[in-house]
Design a protein around this motif. Structure first.
Motif, PDB file in Angstrom:
ATOM      1  N   GLU A 114       1.045  -1.030  -0.047  1.00  0.00           N
ATOM      2  CA  GLU A 114       0.127  -0.004   0.153  1.00  0.00           C
ATOM      3  C   GLU A 114       0.826   1.406  -0.008  1.00  0.00           C
ATOM      4  N   HIS A 115       0.727   1.949  -1.088  1.00  0.00           N
ATOM      5  CA  HIS A 115       1.566   3.203  -1.044  1.00  0.00           C
ATOM      6  C   HIS A 115       0.910   4.418  -1.762  1.00  0.00           C
ATOM      7  N   PRO A 116       1.148   5.620  -1.345  1.00  0.00           N
ATOM      8  CA  PRO A 116       0.257   6.784  -1.626  1.00  0.00           C
ATOM      9  C   PRO A 116       0.345   6.883  -3.181  1.00  0.00           C
ATOM     10  N   GLU A 117       1.247   6.542  -3.678  1.00  0.00           N
ATOM     11  CA  GLU A 117       1.336   6.847  -5.269  1.00  0.00           C
ATOM     12  C   GLU A 117       2.044   5.538  -6.002  1.00  0.00           C
ATOM     13  N   LYS A 118       1.695   5.911  -7.330  1.00  0.00           N
ATOM     14  CA  LYS A 118       2.332   4.691  -8.237  1.00  0.00           C
ATOM     15  C   LYS A 118       3.786   4.918  -8.555  1.00  0.00           C
ATOM     16  N   LEU A 119       4.659   3.973  -8.878  1.00  0.00           N
ATOM     17  CA  LEU A 119       5.996   3.856  -8.710  1.00  0.00           C
ATOM     18  C   LEU A 119       6.473   3.511  -9.949  1.00  0.00           C
ATOM     19  N   ASN A 120       7.681   4.006 -10.502  1.00  0.00           N
ATOM     20  CA  ASN A 120       8.378   3.166 -11.329  1.00  0.00           C
ATOM     21  C   ASN A 120       9.245   2.060 -10.975  1.00  0.00           C
ATOM     22  N   PHE A 121       9.835   1.217 -11.785  1.00  0.00           N
ATOM     23  CA  PHE A 121      10.477  -0.050 -11.283  1.00  0.00           C
ATOM     24  C   PHE A 121      11.456   0.573 -10.212  1.00  0.00           C
ATOM     25  N   THR A 122      12.295   1.138 -10.431  1.00  0.00           N
ATOM     26  CA  THR A 122      13.371   1.309  -9.415  1.00  0.00           C
ATOM     27  C   THR A 122      12.853   1.956  -7.913  1.00  0.00           C
ATOM     28  N   GLU A 123      11.879   2.772  -8.037  1.00  0.00           N
ATOM     29  CA  GLU A 123      11.155   3.036  -7.042  1.00  0.00           C
ATOM     30  C   GLU A 123      10.538   2.122  -6.238  1.00  0.00           C
ATOM     31  N   ALA A 124      10.011   1.063  -7.141  1.00  0.00           N
ATOM     32  CA  ALA A 124       9.268   0.050  -6.542  1.00  0.00           C
ATOM     33  C   ALA A 124      10.167  -0.828  -5.606  1.00  0.00           C
ATOM     34  N   PHE A 157       6.315  -6.925 -19.927  1.00  0.00           N
ATOM     35  CA  PHE A 157       7.240  -5.946 -19.425  1.00  0.00           C
ATOM     36  C   PHE A 157       7.437  -4.684 -20.139  1.00  0.00           C
ATOM     37  N   PRO A 158       6.404  -3.708 -19.486  1.00  0.00           N
ATOM     38  CA  PRO A 158       6.359  -2.273 -19.706  1.00  0.00           C
ATOM     39  C   PRO A 158       7.808  -1.569 -19.358  1.00  0.00           C
ATOM     40  N   SER A 159       7.955  -0.572 -20.057  1.00  0.00           N
ATOM     41  CA  SER A 159       9.115   0.373 -19.804  1.00  0.00           C
ATOM     42  C   SER A 159       9.214   0.603 -18.220  1.00  0.00           C
ATOM     43  N   PRO A 160      10.406   0.360 -17.884  1.00  0.00           N
ATOM     44  CA  PRO A 160      10.745   0.659 -16.382  1.00  0.00           C
ATOM     45  C   PRO A 160      10.271   2.062 -15.718  1.00  0.00           C
ATOM     46  N   HIS A 161      10.264   3.055 -16.774  1.00  0.00           N
ATOM     47  CA  HIS A 161       9.629   4.225 -16.363  1.00  0.00           C
ATOM     48  C   HIS A 161       8.301   4.241 -16.202  1.00  0.00           C
ATOM     49  N   HIS A 162       7.557   3.506 -16.523  1.00  0.00           N
ATOM     50  CA  HIS A 162       6.149   3.587 -16.410  1.00  0.00           C
ATOM     51  C   HIS A 162       5.697   3.183 -14.591  1.00  0.00           C
ATOM     52  N   LYS A 163       4.448   4.001 -14.392  1.00  0.00           N
ATOM     53  CA  LYS A 163       4.259   3.621 -12.907  1.00  0.00           C
ATOM     54  C   LYS A 163       3.273   2.723 -12.705  1.00  0.00           C
ATOM     55  N   ASP A 189      -5.451 -12.818  -3.818  1.00  0.00           N
ATOM     56  CA  ASP A 189      -6.110 -12.331  -4.610  1.00  0.00           C
ATOM     57  C   ASP A 189      -6.454 -10.496  -4.782  1.00  0.00           C
ATOM     58  N   ARG A 190      -5.539  -9.892  -5.588  1.00  0.00           N
ATOM     59  CA  ARG A 190      -5.489  -8.515  -5.827  1.00  0.00           C
ATOM     60  C   ARG A 190      -5.735  -8.087  -7.273  1.00  0.00           C
ATOM     61  N   CYS A 191      -6.698  -7.291  -7.249  1.00  0.00           N
ATOM     62  CA  CYS A 191      -7.015  -6.744  -8.672  1.00  0.00           C
ATOM     63  C   CYS A 191      -6.181  -5.319  -9.081  1.00  0.00           C
ATOM     64  N   ASP A 192      -4.881  -5.373  -8.557  1.00  0.00           N
ATOM     65  CA  ASP A 192      -3.880  -4.181  -8.786  1.00  0.00           C
ATOM     66  C   ASP A 192      -2.864  -4.810  -9.380  1.00  0.00           C
ATOM     67  N   ALA A 193      -2.393  -4.190 -10.397  1.00  0.00           N
ATOM     68  CA  ALA A 193      -1.108  -4.561 -11.226  1.00  0.00           C
ATOM     69  C   ALA A 193       0.093  -4.175 -10.488  1.00  0.00           C
ATOM     70  N   GLY A 194       1.127  -4.972 -10.613  1.00  0.00           N
ATOM     71  CA  GLY A 194       2.207  -4.468  -9.853  1.00  0.00           C
ATOM     72  C   GLY A 194       3.790  -5.163 -10.227  1.00  0.00           C
ATOM     73  N   TRP A 195       4.651  -4.250 -10.073  1.00  0.00           N
ATOM     74  CA  TRP A 195       6.208  -4.568 -10.351  1.00  0.00           C
ATOM     75  C   TRP A 195       6.353  -5.706  -9.921  1.00  0.00           C
ATOM     76  N   LEU A 196       7.508  -6.802 -10.699  1.00  0.00           N
ATOM     77  CA  LEU A 196       7.925  -7.874  -9.948  1.00  0.00           C
ATOM     78  C   LEU A 196       9.372  -7.657 -10.336  1.00  0.00           C
ATOM     79  N   ALA A 197      10.101  -8.603  -9.695  1.00  0.00           N
ATOM     80  CA  ALA A 197      11.790  -8.349  -9.718  1.00  0.00           C
ATOM     81  C   ALA A 197      12.120  -8.449 -11.001  1.00  0.00           C
ATOM     82  N   ASP A 198      11.625  -9.375 -12.179  1.00  0.00           N
ATOM     83  CA  ASP A 198      12.026  -9.463 -13.409  1.00  0.00           C
ATOM     84  C   ASP A 198      11.753  -8.205 -14.389  1.00  0.00           C
ATOM     85  N   GLY A 199      10.868  -7.276 -13.852  1.00  0.00           N
ATOM     86  CA  GLY A 199      10.747  -6.179 -14.632  1.00  0.00           C
ATOM     87  C   GLY A 199       9.332  -6.273 -15.116  1.00  0.00           C
ATOM     88  N   SER A 200       8.641  -7.482 -14.851  1.00  0.00           N
ATOM     89  CA  SER A 200       7.288  -7.470 -15.382  1.00  0.00           C
ATOM     90  C   SER A 200       6.110  -6.771 -14.510  1.00  0.00           C
TER      91      SER A 200
END
Length: 358
Positions: A271-281, A343-349, A308-319
């Motif tokens: 749970e984070h107040p804002e979306k994150l790019n890959f490095t921030e995640a 595997f979206p751009s690592p700059h995406h949030k 069970d979670r309907c929210d997309a999130g970063w994983l360690a391989d960049g997916s």
């Protein structure tokens, strides 16, 4: 007369070394002393039996498991025997067995990856079961229980199968880029191992349908189809696991099917107040006391903990993925599963899935 006395003397010297069974059938064995002074038994009518009461044992990673084995003599011998017990292991992808444990009496020694994890259970007469602690992904395979008594040598086998989840995997640079060795590395990086055929077949029976061919642990390339269609072998072929057979491990390139078992820690959506790019995640997970989850950890959490979670999130391989155990509107297809955005751009949030060992 001298000759008769000589023969009688020989017979008298042999009598102490003849030992007869107490059973009424007259079976006996003869004890001969070998060069180093240890007794060695040559059986005559006595049969050594070794048996495992089950063909397969199931476990999950991190658990303790007992592989049953026992031995006995027919007819029963009243005198205790000094035997040598040996347990060996044949992994699914190998051709030669490796030593697991060797024991004589109550003394035993374990070897290699099994050192200090393999123990002999001798709770009852004739019991020589193998206790494995802290089961690992690579422990699956066929185990041989062998008993050696003098020149007699009998054995039995039991398969250890891990419960888990199979998932198809391709690296960030796209489809069909993995040699066999690269496939092994890719699965290991996702906290998993290359799946065996039995594991893939079981996953297919549970509904896994995937049209891209992938490596399996034995060096074959296969893929599971539950709904026949034109791009996946054609409509005329029945549902099943399609096989390309054995492929060259260094020259040919495919995807891979990975296998993950029970999870020791927990995977959670941060749970984070804002979306994150890959490095921030990745940094956010570290600040929370864990690390960014791998694909294998997310699949294990979905399979074993019903994450069970309907929210997309970063994983360690960049997916970017999310797990759905209870399908519902606006959360993808109508079947449970782990959804992927590739595997979206690592700059995406996006959000992030973290793993904690606590």
């Amino acid at each position: 007369m001298a000759t008769s006395r000589h023969l009688l003397a020989i017979l008298l010297t042999l009598i102490p070394h003849l030992v007869y069974s107490n059973s009424s059938n007259g079976f006996f064995y003869q004890e001969l002393l070998n060069g180093n002074g240890n007794g060695e038994i040559h059986f005559n009518g006595v049969k050594l039996h070794v048996e495992s009461e089950v063909q397969s044992v199931f476990a999950v990673r991190g658990s303790n498991v007992t592989l049953p084995c026992r031995y006995w003599y027919d007819p029963v011998l009243n005198t205790p025997r000094k035997i040598r017990v040996k347990w060996s292991w044949l992994p699914p992808s190998e051709e030669h067995e490796s030593d697991v444990l060797v024991a004589i009496g109550h003394k035993h020694r374990s070897y290699g990856e099994f050192k200090d994890r393999a123990h002999l259970q001798q709770l009852h007469p004739g019991q020589i079961s193998l206790l494995l602690t802290d089961v690992r992904l690579k422990d699956s395979g066929r185990y041989r229980c062998e008993v050696i008594d003098g020149l007699e040598d009998e054995s039995a086998t039991v398969d250890l199968e891990l419960r888990g989840v199979v998932f198809p995997y391709q690296p960030p640079h796209g489809r069909y880029h993995l040699t066999f060795q690269a496939a092994q590395k890719a699965c290991a990086e996702q906290d998993s191992a290359v799946a065996t055929f039995d594991q893939l077949f079981s996953a297919w029976q549970d509904g896994l349908d995937w049209c891209n061919a992938g490596w399996l642990a034995d060096g074959t390339v296969q893929y599971p189809i539950t709904q026949p269609r034109q791009p996946c072998g054609g409509l005329s072929m029945a549902a099943g696991v399609r096989s390309y057979g054995f492929r060259h491990r260094h020259l040919h390139r495919y995807d891979v099917f990975c296998f993950s078992s029970s999870l020791r820690g927990r995977v959670y959506f941060l749970e984070h107040p804002e979306k994150l790019n890959f490095t921030e995640a990745a940094e956010a997970c570290r600040e929370d006391g864990g690390h960014i989850a791998t694909v294998g950890q997310l699949f294990a959490a979905w399979k074993f903990m019903r994450l069970d979670r309907c929210d997309a999130g970063w994983l360690a391989d960049g997916s970017v993925r999310y797990p759905i155990s209870y399908p519902r509107a606006n959360c993808g297809p109508s079947e449970p599963g782990v959804r992927s955005f590739g595997f979206p751009s690592p700059h995406h949030k996006h959000g992030v899935y973290c793993y904690s060992s606590q």
